[in-house]
Design an enzyme around this catalytic site. Sequence first.
Site, PDB file in Angstrom:
ATOM      1  N   ASP A 121      -4.730  -2.485  -4.489  1.00 34.27           N
ATOM      2  CA  ASP A 121      -3.668  -2.521  -5.498  1.00 34.27           C
ATOM      3  C   ASP A 121      -3.156  -3.934  -5.711  1.00 34.27           C
ATOM      4  OD1 ASP A 121      -3.567   0.155  -6.086  1.00 34.27           O
ATOM      5  OD2 ASP A 121      -2.117   0.611  -4.514  1.00 34.27           O
ATOM      6  N   MET A 342       9.381  -3.965   0.222  1.00 35.84           N
ATOM      7  CA  MET A 342       8.153  -4.411   0.876  1.00 35.84           C
ATOM      8  C   MET A 342       7.138  -5.066  -0.067  1.00 35.84           C
ATOM      9  SD  MET A 342       7.731  -1.218   3.534  1.00 35.84           S
ATOM     10  CE  MET A 342       6.282  -1.852   4.339  1.00 35.84           C
TER      11      MET A 342
END
Length: 435
Positions: A121, A342
Amino acid sequence: MASFRIAGDQHLKGEINPQGAKNEALQILCAVLLTAEPVTIHNIPNIRDVNKLIELLGDLGVKVERLSDSSCRFQADQVDISILDTAAYREKASALRGSVMLLGPMLARFKTGRIPRPGGDKIGRRRLDTHFLGFEKLGAKFNFDSDESGMYNVDASHLQGTYMLLDEASVTGTANVVMAAVMAEGKTTIYNAACEPYLQQLCSMLNRMGAKISGIASNLLTIEGVEKLGGTEHTMLPDMIEIGSFIGLAAMTQSEITIKNCQIPQLGIIPDVFKRLGIRMEFRGDDIYVPAQEHYQIESFLDGGMMTVSDAPWPGFTPDLLSIVLVTAIQAQGTLLVHQKMFESRLFFVDKLIEMGAQMILCDPHRATVIGLNRQQQLKGIRMSSPDIRAGVALLIAALSAKGDSIIDNIEQIDRGYQNIDGRLNAIGAVIERL
């Protein structure tokens, strides 16, 4: 590039079974390299990332026998390490972020390993320092080819148990170091270890293979090195990200859905977070029943402050579900702040939701505020593209609730993490066409 055409304003009804856990699969499958004996794995999700990893194991010489649609027997008794030097391996491994999980088992059993810089990703910087710092503390030496090959080369001719404090509670980092340490000489202590259910599953599987790991489910793992590991049989957990996605889908589309065989005790605070959005659900044995709801109201904090949902290491809320929480809040009553700590670019898909009619403010790369529409206006269908796995499914949920048709391009991203998602949703009333 494939696309979905989605008919909006659909109300679904029926039962749906979550797939096996993607994030567990990427660890468990790599662990088959730790032994020459057969390892049988059940509930394997039929998704692109997992299938590519199985193909990569086969290229390395692992025998793969498919027992059913979701079960395989693996035997790594004739692994050819020279494959690591081929262009074909480099090309396949670089396209799969999960390939980094091959390193720990290779170092433990074959004392060497090579991987290219892995893909995956595009959701911000995802560093690999935790993996390599852990390997180095065990005595491994590595270098990175900065030329066109971009290969990480690791020498682990003598792994020695040691104490280490991980710089972050990385799930994949912890899993990789654990797999490297199970056959290191002496005792290894890992502090600030991740303790997600998927890591607990890996440690329990390794213990059944003959490893000596204690402290499972805590952030302090102790590993007594052993000389060799044997075969075992393992069943993966259902995917908690899929379960959370289906809860959000039911709420947004006013659907009545029963999610089967959820292993509810392993879901942590996931159901509670969705309940704080006002979503009703019932636990029926190990199933989660979500009734059709016209309205759901976001709670406030006890002092009246605006509700915030943020991610944190387990047992905190998983970052993989923040995209789903974000889209589910669109039709809630109330206001929600989503804080993605994150990954710094995982919220950028909100521009598509705003174009569909959502009331949102992207505060910065980590925070977005959602002002719930409370069904006062419906989203409208548009054409958009899936930037990553979780955002892709969030856009799919939005499209199913919208007025008119939508098209989502780049659905290969969705296929990486969700097994036959169009077929399974169509079976309970969705109208999704794969183009």
